[in-house]
Motif scaffolding. Structure first.
Motif, PDB file in Angstrom:
ATOM      1  N   ALA A  29       8.749  -1.951   6.616  1.00 17.32           N
ATOM      2  CA  ALA A  29       9.357  -1.003   5.687  1.00 17.32           C
ATOM      3  C   ALA A  29       8.325  -0.398   4.752  1.00 17.32           C
ATOM      4  O   ALA A  29       8.326   0.811   4.499  1.00 17.32           O
ATOM      5  CB  ALA A  29      10.465  -1.698   4.892  1.00 17.32           C
ATOM      6  N   ARG A  30       7.411  -1.230   4.256  1.00 16.50           N
ATOM      7  CA  ARG A  30       6.440  -0.759   3.260  1.00 16.50           C
ATOM      8  C   ARG A  30       5.121  -1.497   3.471  1.00 16.50           C
ATOM      9  O   ARG A  30       4.946  -2.612   2.998  1.00 16.50           O
ATOM     10  CB  ARG A  30       6.973  -1.008   1.844  1.00 16.50           C
ATOM     11  CG  ARG A  30       6.092  -0.480   0.717  1.00 16.50           C
ATOM     12  CD  ARG A  30       6.806  -0.701  -0.628  1.00 16.50           C
ATOM     13  NE  ARG A  30       5.982  -0.292  -1.766  1.00 16.50           N
ATOM     14  CZ  ARG A  30       5.114  -1.089  -2.384  1.00 16.50           C
ATOM     15  NH1 ARG A  30       4.939  -2.340  -1.971  1.00 16.50           N
ATOM     16  NH2 ARG A  30       4.420  -0.648  -3.418  1.00 16.50           N
ATOM     17  N   ARG A  32       1.414  -2.895   3.052  1.00 11.96           N
ATOM     18  CA  ARG A  32       0.588  -3.196   1.885  1.00 11.96           C
ATOM     19  C   ARG A  32      -0.562  -2.197   1.786  1.00 11.96           C
ATOM     20  O   ARG A  32      -1.068  -1.712   2.790  1.00 11.96           O
ATOM     21  CB  ARG A  32       0.012  -4.608   1.983  1.00 11.96           C
ATOM     22  CG  ARG A  32       1.015  -5.717   1.911  1.00 11.96           C
ATOM     23  CD  ARG A  32       0.333  -7.084   1.762  1.00 11.96           C
ATOM     24  NE  ARG A  32      -0.524  -7.435   2.891  1.00 11.96           N
ATOM     25  CZ  ARG A  32      -1.248  -8.552   2.969  1.00 11.96           C
ATOM     26  NH1 ARG A  32      -1.230  -9.413   1.967  1.00 11.96           N
ATOM     27  NH2 ARG A  32      -1.982  -8.807   4.036  1.00 11.96           N
ATOM     28  N   ARG A 345       1.717   3.662   9.855  1.00 14.02           N
ATOM     29  CA  ARG A 345       2.909   2.840   9.641  1.00 14.02           C
ATOM     30  C   ARG A 345       3.780   2.828  10.900  1.00 14.02           C
ATOM     31  O   ARG A 345       4.281   1.775  11.314  1.00 14.02           O
ATOM     32  CB  ARG A 345       3.687   3.364   8.440  1.00 14.02           C
ATOM     33  CG  ARG A 345       4.880   2.510   8.055  1.00 14.02           C
ATOM     34  CD  ARG A 345       6.175   3.192   8.405  1.00 14.02           C
ATOM     35  NE  ARG A 345       7.327   2.550   7.799  1.00 14.02           N
ATOM     36  CZ  ARG A 345       8.461   3.170   7.570  1.00 14.02           C
ATOM     37  NH1 ARG A 345       8.604   4.453   7.855  1.00 14.02           N
ATOM     38  NH2 ARG A 345       9.485   2.523   7.056  1.00 14.02           N
ATOM     39  N   ARG A 372      -1.408   5.206  -2.392  1.00  7.48           N
ATOM     40  CA  ARG A 372      -0.298   4.433  -2.948  1.00  7.48           C
ATOM     41  C   ARG A 372       0.961   5.309  -3.011  1.00  7.48           C
ATOM     42  O   ARG A 372       2.056   4.878  -2.638  1.00  7.48           O
ATOM     43  CB  ARG A 372      -0.665   3.948  -4.342  1.00  7.48           C
ATOM     44  CG  ARG A 372       0.424   3.326  -5.197  1.00  7.48           C
ATOM     45  CD  ARG A 372       0.734   1.900  -4.807  1.00  7.48           C
ATOM     46  NE  ARG A 372       1.559   1.804  -3.610  1.00  7.48           N
ATOM     47  CZ  ARG A 372       1.648   0.732  -2.828  1.00  7.48           C
ATOM     48  NH1 ARG A 372       0.967  -0.347  -3.119  1.00  7.48           N
ATOM     49  NH2 ARG A 372       2.423   0.714  -1.770  1.00  7.48           N
ATOM     50  N   LEU A 375       2.415   5.921   0.535  1.00  6.95           N
ATOM     51  CA  LEU A 375       3.132   4.735   1.018  1.00  6.95           C
ATOM     52  C   LEU A 375       4.489   4.599   0.338  1.00  6.95           C
ATOM     53  O   LEU A 375       5.478   4.236   0.970  1.00  6.95           O
ATOM     54  CB  LEU A 375       2.284   3.484   0.791  1.00  6.95           C
ATOM     55  CG  LEU A 375       1.068   3.301   1.700  1.00  6.95           C
ATOM     56  CD1 LEU A 375       0.181   2.174   1.183  1.00  6.95           C
ATOM     57  CD2 LEU A 375       1.498   3.008   3.131  1.00  6.95           C
ATOM     58  N   ASP A 376       4.523   4.882  -0.938  1.00  5.88           N
ATOM     59  CA  ASP A 376       5.787   4.778  -1.682  1.00  5.88           C
ATOM     60  C   ASP A 376       6.802   5.813  -1.221  1.00  5.88           C
ATOM     61  O   ASP A 376       8.012   5.629  -1.422  1.00  5.88           O
ATOM     62  CB  ASP A 376       5.535   4.920  -3.181  1.00  5.88           C
ATOM     63  CG  ASP A 376       4.784   3.733  -3.768  1.00  5.88           C
ATOM     64  OD1 ASP A 376       4.758   2.673  -3.121  1.00  5.88           O
ATOM     65  OD2 ASP A 376       4.215   3.866  -4.870  1.00  5.88           O
ATOM     66  N   GLU A 377       6.338   6.895  -0.617  1.00 11.49           N
ATOM     67  CA  GLU A 377       7.242   7.925  -0.128  1.00 11.49           C
ATOM     68  C   GLU A 377       7.905   7.560   1.197  1.00 11.49           C
ATOM     69  O   GLU A 377       8.899   8.201   1.597  1.00 11.49           O
ATOM     70  CB  GLU A 377       6.485   9.248   0.070  1.00 11.49           C
ATOM     71  CG  GLU A 377       5.993   9.904  -1.212  1.00 11.49           C
ATOM     72  CD  GLU A 377       5.086  11.080  -0.937  1.00 11.49           C
ATOM     73  OE1 GLU A 377       4.574  11.662  -1.905  1.00 11.49           O
ATOM     74  OE2 GLU A 377       4.875  11.409   0.258  1.00 11.49           O
ATOM     75  N   LEU A 378       7.369   6.558   1.893  1.00 10.68           N
ATOM     76  CA  LEU A 378       7.908   6.196   3.196  1.00 10.68           C
ATOM     77  C   LEU A 378       9.336   5.681   3.064  1.00 10.68           C
ATOM     78  O   LEU A 378       9.689   4.992   2.108  1.00 10.68           O
ATOM     79  CB  LEU A 378       7.035   5.134   3.860  1.00 10.68           C
ATOM     80  CG  LEU A 378       5.595   5.555   4.191  1.00 10.68           C
ATOM     81  CD1 LEU A 378       4.806   4.350   4.695  1.00 10.68           C
ATOM     82  CD2 LEU A 378       5.588   6.670   5.231  1.00 10.68           C
ATOM     83  N   ASP A 379      10.154   6.006   4.038  1.00 15.25           N
ATOM     84  CA  ASP A 379      11.548   5.538   4.026  1.00 15.25           C
ATOM     85  C   ASP A 379      11.615   4.036   4.199  1.00 15.25           C
ATOM     86  O   ASP A 379      10.844   3.464   4.942  1.00 15.25           O
ATOM     87  CB  ASP A 379      12.332   6.223   5.159  1.00 15.25           C
ATOM     88  CG  ASP A 379      12.426   7.723   4.948  1.00 15.25           C
ATOM     89  OD1 ASP A 379      12.536   8.439   5.961  1.00 15.25           O
ATOM     90  OD2 ASP A 379      12.405   8.159   3.774  1.00 15.25           O
TER      91      ASP A 379
END
Length: 379
Positions: A29-30, A32, A345, A372, A375-379
Protein backbone atom coordinates in the motif's frame (compact mmCIF):
# COMPACT_ATOMS: atom_id res chain seq x y z
CA UNK A 1 10.25 -17.78 -18.42
CA UNK A 2 13.12 -15.68 -17.10
CA UNK A 3 16.18 -15.23 -19.31
CA UNK A 4 18.96 -17.65 -18.44
CA UNK A 5 22.13 -15.88 -17.33
CA UNK A 6 24.27 -18.37 -19.27
CA UNK A 7 25.53 -16.63 -22.43
CA UNK A 8 24.74 -19.60 -24.68
CA UNK A 9 21.08 -19.61 -23.69
CA UNK A 10 20.39 -15.97 -22.84
CA UNK A 11 17.35 -14.45 -24.52
CA UNK A 12 17.24 -10.71 -25.12
CA UNK A 13 14.41 -8.66 -23.65
CA UNK A 14 14.31 -5.17 -25.12
CA UNK A 15 12.77 -2.19 -23.38
CA UNK A 16 10.92 -1.41 -26.59
CA UNK A 17 8.98 -4.66 -26.17
CA UNK A 18 7.70 -3.64 -22.72
CA UNK A 19 4.36 -1.87 -22.57
CA UNK A 20 3.55 -1.91 -18.86
CA UNK A 21 4.90 -2.72 -15.45
CA UNK A 22 4.50 -6.34 -14.40
CA UNK A 23 4.50 -7.01 -10.66
CA UNK A 24 7.37 -9.16 -9.46
CA UNK A 25 5.85 -9.18 -5.96
CA UNK A 26 2.44 -8.02 -4.74
CA UNK A 27 2.43 -4.20 -4.50
CA UNK A 28 2.36 -2.79 -0.97
CA UNK A 29 0.00 0.00 0.00
CA UNK A 30 2.75 2.46 0.94
CA UNK A 31 6.40 1.68 0.22
CA UNK A 32 8.97 2.88 2.72
CA UNK A 33 11.15 5.82 1.77
CA UNK A 34 14.83 5.20 2.42
CA UNK A 35 17.99 7.20 1.79
CA UNK A 36 21.52 6.01 1.09
CA UNK A 37 24.67 7.01 2.93
CA UNK A 38 27.24 5.97 0.36
CA UNK A 39 30.75 4.74 1.17
CA UNK A 40 32.12 7.69 -0.82
CA UNK A 41 30.07 10.37 1.00
CA UNK A 42 31.54 12.85 3.46
CA UNK A 43 30.06 11.23 6.55
CA UNK A 44 29.85 14.41 8.63
CA UNK A 45 27.74 16.05 5.94
CA UNK A 46 25.72 12.85 5.51
CA UNK A 47 24.80 12.77 9.21
CA UNK A 48 23.37 16.28 9.03
CA UNK A 49 21.38 15.23 5.96
CA UNK A 50 20.02 12.13 7.67
CA UNK A 51 18.73 14.20 10.60
CA UNK A 52 16.84 16.34 8.09
CA UNK A 53 15.53 13.31 6.20
CA UNK A 54 14.20 11.84 9.42
CA UNK A 55 12.38 15.10 10.19
CA UNK A 56 10.65 15.15 6.80
CA UNK A 57 9.40 11.58 7.16
CA UNK A 58 12.02 9.24 5.70
CA UNK A 59 11.56 5.72 7.07
CA UNK A 60 14.96 4.15 6.51
CA UNK A 61 18.64 5.01 6.05
CA UNK A 62 21.10 2.51 4.62
CA UNK A 63 24.88 2.66 5.01
CA UNK A 64 27.08 0.94 2.46
CA UNK A 65 30.48 -0.66 2.95
CA UNK A 66 33.04 -1.35 0.25
CA UNK A 67 36.74 -1.01 1.08
CA UNK A 68 36.76 2.42 2.64
CA UNK A 69 35.48 3.23 6.16
CA UNK A 70 33.37 0.54 7.82
CA UNK A 71 29.59 0.81 7.91
CA UNK A 72 29.16 -0.39 11.50
CA UNK A 73 30.88 2.57 13.13
CA UNK A 74 28.79 4.94 11.02
CA UNK A 75 25.57 3.16 11.94
CA UNK A 76 26.43 3.39 15.63
CA UNK A 77 26.93 7.12 15.29
CA UNK A 78 23.64 7.50 13.42
CA UNK A 79 21.87 5.53 16.15
CA UNK A 80 22.93 8.21 18.61
CA UNK A 81 21.90 11.09 16.34
CA UNK A 82 18.46 9.83 15.29
CA UNK A 83 15.30 8.76 17.11
CA UNK A 84 12.83 7.10 14.76
CA UNK A 85 14.36 6.23 11.41
CA UNK A 86 15.29 2.59 10.73
CA UNK A 87 19.03 1.97 10.29
CA UNK A 88 20.29 -0.66 7.87
CA UNK A 89 23.60 -1.98 6.65
CA UNK A 90 23.42 -2.34 2.89
CA UNK A 91 25.53 -4.27 2.75
CA UNK A 92 28.09 -5.96 5.00
CA UNK A 93 30.21 -8.41 2.96
CA UNK A 94 29.77 -11.94 4.29
CA UNK A 95 33.51 -12.67 4.10
CA UNK A 96 34.53 -9.68 6.23
CA UNK A 97 33.34 -11.01 9.60
CA UNK A 98 32.80 -14.37 11.27
CA UNK A 99 29.16 -15.48 11.55
CA UNK A 100 29.07 -14.89 15.30
CA UNK A 101 30.68 -11.46 14.97
CA UNK A 102 28.06 -10.61 12.34
CA UNK A 103 25.38 -11.68 14.83
CA UNK A 104 26.97 -9.69 17.68
CA UNK A 105 27.32 -6.61 15.50
CA UNK A 106 23.67 -6.71 14.41
CA UNK A 107 22.47 -7.31 17.97
CA UNK A 108 24.55 -4.39 19.26
CA UNK A 109 23.25 -1.97 16.62
CA UNK A 110 19.70 -3.16 17.24
CA UNK A 111 20.12 -2.65 20.98
CA UNK A 112 21.66 0.82 20.92
CA UNK A 113 19.08 1.99 18.37
CA UNK A 114 16.13 0.62 20.34
CA UNK A 115 15.20 -2.07 17.83
CA UNK A 116 15.71 -0.01 14.68
CA UNK A 117 18.37 -2.05 12.86
CA UNK A 118 18.14 -4.22 9.74
CA UNK A 119 21.05 -6.35 8.52
CA UNK A 120 21.92 -6.34 4.83
CA UNK A 121 24.29 -9.06 3.66
CA UNK A 122 26.02 -9.62 0.34
CA UNK A 123 28.89 -11.53 -1.18
CA UNK A 124 30.59 -8.51 -2.78
CA UNK A 125 32.97 -9.91 -5.43
CA UNK A 126 36.29 -11.70 -5.80
CA UNK A 127 38.25 -8.54 -6.62
CA UNK A 128 37.36 -6.99 -3.25
CA UNK A 129 37.20 -10.14 -1.12
CA UNK A 130 40.46 -11.64 -2.35
CA UNK A 131 42.18 -8.38 -3.26
CA UNK A 132 41.37 -6.40 -0.10
CA UNK A 133 40.29 -8.86 2.59
CA UNK A 134 42.70 -11.56 1.46
CA UNK A 135 40.34 -14.51 1.83
CA UNK A 136 39.06 -16.87 -0.88
CA UNK A 137 35.82 -15.91 -2.62
CA UNK A 138 34.25 -19.33 -2.27
CA UNK A 139 30.81 -20.85 -1.70
CA UNK A 140 28.87 -17.58 -1.35
CA UNK A 141 25.47 -19.28 -1.24
CA UNK A 142 26.45 -21.81 1.41
CA UNK A 143 28.20 -19.15 3.50
CA UNK A 144 25.21 -16.83 3.34
CA UNK A 145 22.81 -19.55 4.42
CA UNK A 146 25.01 -20.68 7.32
CA UNK A 147 25.70 -17.13 8.53
CA UNK A 148 21.96 -16.46 8.69
CA UNK A 149 21.31 -19.73 10.52
CA UNK A 150 24.02 -18.96 13.07
CA UNK A 151 22.97 -15.33 13.54
CA UNK A 152 19.34 -16.21 14.15
CA UNK A 153 20.34 -18.88 16.67
CA UNK A 154 22.55 -16.37 18.49
CA UNK A 155 19.73 -13.80 18.64
CA UNK A 156 17.42 -16.46 20.11
CA UNK A 157 19.92 -16.88 22.93
CA UNK A 158 20.97 -20.39 21.95
CA UNK A 159 24.37 -21.94 22.50
CA UNK A 160 26.04 -21.97 19.11
CA UNK A 161 26.64 -25.45 17.81
CA UNK A 162 26.92 -25.53 14.05
CA UNK A 163 28.39 -28.20 11.78
CA UNK A 164 28.08 -26.90 8.22
CA UNK A 165 30.12 -27.17 5.07
CA UNK A 166 31.64 -23.72 5.62
CA UNK A 167 31.59 -23.11 9.37
CA UNK A 168 32.16 -25.44 12.35
CA UNK A 169 31.33 -23.95 15.73
CA UNK A 170 32.87 -24.84 18.15
CA UNK A 171 35.98 -25.54 16.11
CA UNK A 172 36.62 -29.32 16.04
CA UNK A 173 39.47 -30.52 18.23
CA UNK A 174 41.52 -31.69 15.26
CA UNK A 175 41.46 -28.16 13.82
CA UNK A 176 42.46 -26.24 16.94
CA UNK A 177 43.41 -26.69 20.58
CA UNK A 178 40.39 -28.82 21.44
CA UNK A 179 39.39 -26.35 24.20
CA UNK A 180 36.46 -24.76 22.41
CA UNK A 181 32.99 -25.30 23.85
CA UNK A 182 29.52 -24.12 22.82
CA UNK A 183 28.77 -20.61 24.02
CA UNK A 184 25.79 -18.34 23.77
CA UNK A 185 25.88 -14.59 23.32
CA UNK A 186 26.08 -12.67 26.59
CA UNK A 187 23.37 -10.09 27.15
CA UNK A 188 19.70 -9.71 26.33
CA UNK A 189 18.90 -8.72 22.77
CA UNK A 190 16.11 -6.25 22.04
CA UNK A 191 14.66 -8.60 19.44
CA UNK A 192 15.21 -12.28 18.78
CA UNK A 193 14.57 -11.76 15.07
CA UNK A 194 16.41 -8.91 13.35
CA UNK A 195 15.35 -8.45 9.70
CA UNK A 196 17.92 -9.71 7.21
CA UNK A 197 18.07 -8.59 3.59
CA UNK A 198 20.26 -10.26 0.97
CA UNK A 199 21.80 -8.37 -1.94
CA UNK A 200 21.84 -10.66 -4.95
CA UNK A 201 21.67 -10.51 -8.74
CA UNK A 202 22.32 -14.02 -10.07
CA UNK A 203 19.36 -16.43 -10.15
CA UNK A 204 20.56 -18.80 -7.40
CA UNK A 205 21.30 -15.90 -5.07
CA UNK A 206 17.95 -14.26 -5.78
CA UNK A 207 16.15 -17.55 -5.15
CA UNK A 208 18.00 -17.93 -1.86
CA UNK A 209 17.00 -14.43 -0.78
CA UNK A 210 13.36 -15.20 -1.54
CA UNK A 211 13.63 -18.43 0.43
CA UNK A 212 15.42 -17.43 3.66
CA UNK A 213 15.61 -13.63 4.04
CA UNK A 214 13.17 -10.96 5.09
CA UNK A 215 14.13 -8.92 2.06
CA UNK A 216 15.97 -8.85 -1.26
CA UNK A 217 18.19 -5.99 -2.48
CA UNK A 218 18.83 -5.87 -6.24
CA UNK A 219 20.72 -3.24 -8.20
CA UNK A 220 19.69 -1.78 -11.57
CA UNK A 221 16.13 -2.89 -10.85
CA UNK A 222 13.98 -2.20 -13.90
CA UNK A 223 10.31 -2.23 -12.87
CA UNK A 224 9.04 -3.04 -16.36
CA UNK A 225 11.48 -5.94 -16.74
CA UNK A 226 11.85 -7.18 -13.15
CA UNK A 227 9.32 -9.99 -13.47
CA UNK A 228 10.88 -11.23 -16.72
CA UNK A 229 14.45 -11.12 -15.48
CA UNK A 230 13.94 -12.39 -11.93
CA UNK A 231 10.44 -13.89 -11.88
CA UNK A 232 11.53 -17.53 -12.02
CA UNK A 233 14.15 -17.41 -9.21
CA UNK A 234 11.82 -15.36 -7.01
CA UNK A 235 9.03 -17.90 -7.54
CA UNK A 236 11.40 -20.80 -6.86
CA UNK A 237 12.59 -19.25 -3.61
CA UNK A 238 9.10 -18.33 -2.42
CA UNK A 239 7.98 -21.92 -3.01
CA UNK A 240 10.54 -23.03 -0.40
CA UNK A 241 9.99 -20.09 1.98
CA UNK A 242 9.26 -20.92 5.61
CA UNK A 243 5.78 -19.88 6.68
CA UNK A 244 7.24 -18.21 9.79
CA UNK A 245 8.87 -15.53 7.61
CA UNK A 246 6.93 -12.37 6.72
CA UNK A 247 6.16 -11.52 3.08
CA UNK A 248 9.34 -10.93 1.11
CA UNK A 249 10.40 -7.30 0.90
CA UNK A 250 11.87 -5.77 -2.25
CA UNK A 251 14.29 -2.97 -1.37
CA UNK A 252 15.19 -0.98 -4.46
CA UNK A 253 18.15 1.39 -4.41
CA UNK A 254 18.15 4.16 -7.00
CA UNK A 255 19.55 7.67 -7.55
CA UNK A 256 17.22 10.66 -7.29
CA UNK A 257 17.19 14.14 -8.75
CA UNK A 258 13.93 16.03 -9.28
CA UNK A 259 13.56 19.18 -11.37
CA UNK A 260 15.88 21.59 -13.22
CA UNK A 261 19.38 20.21 -13.72
CA UNK A 262 18.25 16.61 -14.06
CA UNK A 263 20.08 16.11 -17.36
CA UNK A 264 23.39 16.88 -15.65
CA UNK A 265 22.46 14.52 -12.81
CA UNK A 266 21.72 11.78 -15.33
CA UNK A 267 25.26 12.12 -16.66
CA UNK A 268 26.57 11.60 -13.13
CA UNK A 269 24.52 8.43 -12.85
CA UNK A 270 25.80 7.38 -16.27
CA UNK A 271 29.39 7.45 -15.01
CA UNK A 272 28.54 5.42 -11.91
CA UNK A 273 26.57 2.89 -13.96
CA UNK A 274 29.59 2.47 -16.24
CA UNK A 275 31.77 1.78 -13.20
CA UNK A 276 29.49 -1.05 -12.09
CA UNK A 277 28.68 -2.49 -15.52
CA UNK A 278 32.21 -2.14 -16.82
CA UNK A 279 34.58 -2.15 -13.89
CA UNK A 280 33.13 -4.08 -10.96
CA UNK A 281 34.65 -7.44 -11.78
CA UNK A 282 36.79 -9.10 -14.38
CA UNK A 283 35.55 -10.28 -17.76
CA UNK A 284 33.07 -13.08 -17.15
CA UNK A 285 32.89 -12.32 -13.41
CA UNK A 286 30.92 -9.07 -13.30
CA UNK A 287 27.44 -9.72 -11.90
CA UNK A 288 26.20 -6.22 -12.75
CA UNK A 289 27.25 -6.62 -16.36
CA UNK A 290 25.45 -9.95 -16.56
CA UNK A 291 22.17 -8.64 -15.19
CA UNK A 292 22.17 -5.64 -17.55
CA UNK A 293 22.83 -8.00 -20.46
CA UNK A 294 19.90 -10.15 -19.34
CA UNK A 295 17.58 -7.16 -19.74
CA UNK A 296 18.27 -7.13 -23.48
CA UNK A 297 21.31 -4.84 -23.43
CA UNK A 298 23.79 -7.62 -24.17
CA UNK A 299 25.80 -5.85 -26.86
CA UNK A 300 25.84 -2.62 -24.89
CA UNK A 301 26.98 -4.37 -21.70
CA UNK A 302 29.84 -6.05 -23.51
CA UNK A 303 30.94 -2.79 -25.13
CA UNK A 304 30.80 -0.90 -21.81
CA UNK A 305 32.97 -3.52 -20.16
CA UNK A 306 35.48 -3.66 -23.02
CA UNK A 307 35.88 0.12 -23.01
CA UNK A 308 36.09 0.40 -19.23
CA UNK A 309 38.66 -2.37 -18.83
CA UNK A 310 40.70 -0.79 -21.64
CA UNK A 311 40.86 2.41 -19.59
CA UNK A 312 38.45 4.53 -21.64
CA UNK A 313 35.98 5.35 -18.86
CA UNK A 314 34.44 8.29 -20.71
CA UNK A 315 33.59 6.17 -23.74
CA UNK A 316 32.27 3.43 -21.47
CA UNK A 317 29.94 5.92 -19.80
CA UNK A 318 28.77 7.25 -23.16
CA UNK A 319 27.88 3.69 -24.18
CA UNK A 320 25.41 3.21 -21.29
CA UNK A 321 21.92 3.27 -22.86
CA UNK A 322 19.84 6.23 -21.75
CA UNK A 323 16.73 4.04 -21.64
CA UNK A 324 18.42 1.89 -18.99
CA UNK A 325 19.38 4.93 -16.95
CA UNK A 326 15.91 6.48 -17.13
CA UNK A 327 14.21 3.23 -16.18
CA UNK A 328 16.37 2.44 -13.14
CA UNK A 329 16.46 5.89 -11.53
CA UNK A 330 14.28 8.69 -10.22
CA UNK A 331 15.88 11.40 -12.31
CA UNK A 332 13.81 13.90 -14.25
CA UNK A 333 11.12 16.52 -13.90
CA UNK A 334 8.36 16.11 -11.33
CA UNK A 335 5.95 14.42 -13.72
CA UNK A 336 8.53 11.84 -14.80
CA UNK A 337 9.69 11.04 -11.27
CA UNK A 338 6.12 10.76 -10.01
CA UNK A 339 5.39 8.24 -12.79
CA UNK A 340 8.51 6.22 -11.98
CA UNK A 341 7.65 6.09 -8.27
CA UNK A 342 4.31 4.57 -9.28
CA UNK A 343 6.04 2.09 -11.58
CA UNK A 344 8.39 0.85 -8.85
CA UNK A 345 5.49 0.46 -6.45
CA UNK A 346 3.45 -1.42 -9.09
CA UNK A 347 6.41 -3.80 -9.61
CA UNK A 348 6.30 -4.74 -5.92
CA UNK A 349 8.97 -2.51 -4.38
CA UNK A 350 8.31 -2.25 -0.64
CA UNK A 351 11.15 0.24 -0.03
CA UNK A 352 12.46 2.92 -2.38
CA UNK A 353 15.95 3.75 -1.11
CA UNK A 354 17.10 6.88 -2.86
CA UNK A 355 20.58 8.30 -3.27
CA UNK A 356 20.29 12.09 -3.70
CA UNK A 357 22.61 13.42 -6.40
CA UNK A 358 22.18 17.15 -5.83
CA UNK A 359 25.35 18.97 -4.70
CA UNK A 360 23.66 21.18 -2.08
CA UNK A 361 21.97 20.06 1.14
CA UNK A 362 18.97 22.24 0.41
CA UNK A 363 18.42 20.55 -2.95
CA UNK A 364 19.01 17.05 -1.58
CA UNK A 365 16.41 17.61 1.12
CA UNK A 366 13.98 19.06 -1.42
CA UNK A 367 14.36 16.04 -3.71
CA UNK A 368 13.85 13.53 -0.90
CA UNK A 369 10.82 15.54 0.24
CA UNK A 370 9.44 15.40 -3.31
CA UNK A 371 9.67 11.60 -3.36
CA UNK A 372 8.04 11.52 0.08
CA UNK A 373 5.17 13.50 -1.42
CA UNK A 374 4.86 11.23 -4.45
CA UNK A 375 4.70 8.16 -2.19
CA UNK A 376 2.06 9.81 -0.04
CA UNK A 377 -0.04 10.40 -3.15
CA UNK A 378 -0.24 6.68 -3.94
CA UNK A 379 -3.63 5.05 -3.41
Amino acid sequence: MSPNFDRANRRAVRLADVTSTSALLPPVARPRLGVVVDYADDFRDAVADVVEYEALGADLVTVSEAYSFDAVSKLGFLAARTERITLAAAILPIYSRTPTLMAMTAATLDTISGGRFELGLGASGPQVIEGFHGVPFSAPLARTREIIEIARAAWRGERIEHAGSQYRIPLPADQGTGLGKPLKMIGQTVRDRIPIHIAALAPKGVAQAAEIAEGWIPLFFHPELGARVWGDPIAAGLARRNASLPPLELLVQLPVYVGPGHERALEGYRARAALYIGGMGAKGANFYNTVVASMGFEAEAERIQDLYLAGDKAAAAAAVPEELLRATALIGDEEHVRERVGAFRAAGASSLIVQPLAPSREARIAHVAAVRGFLDELD
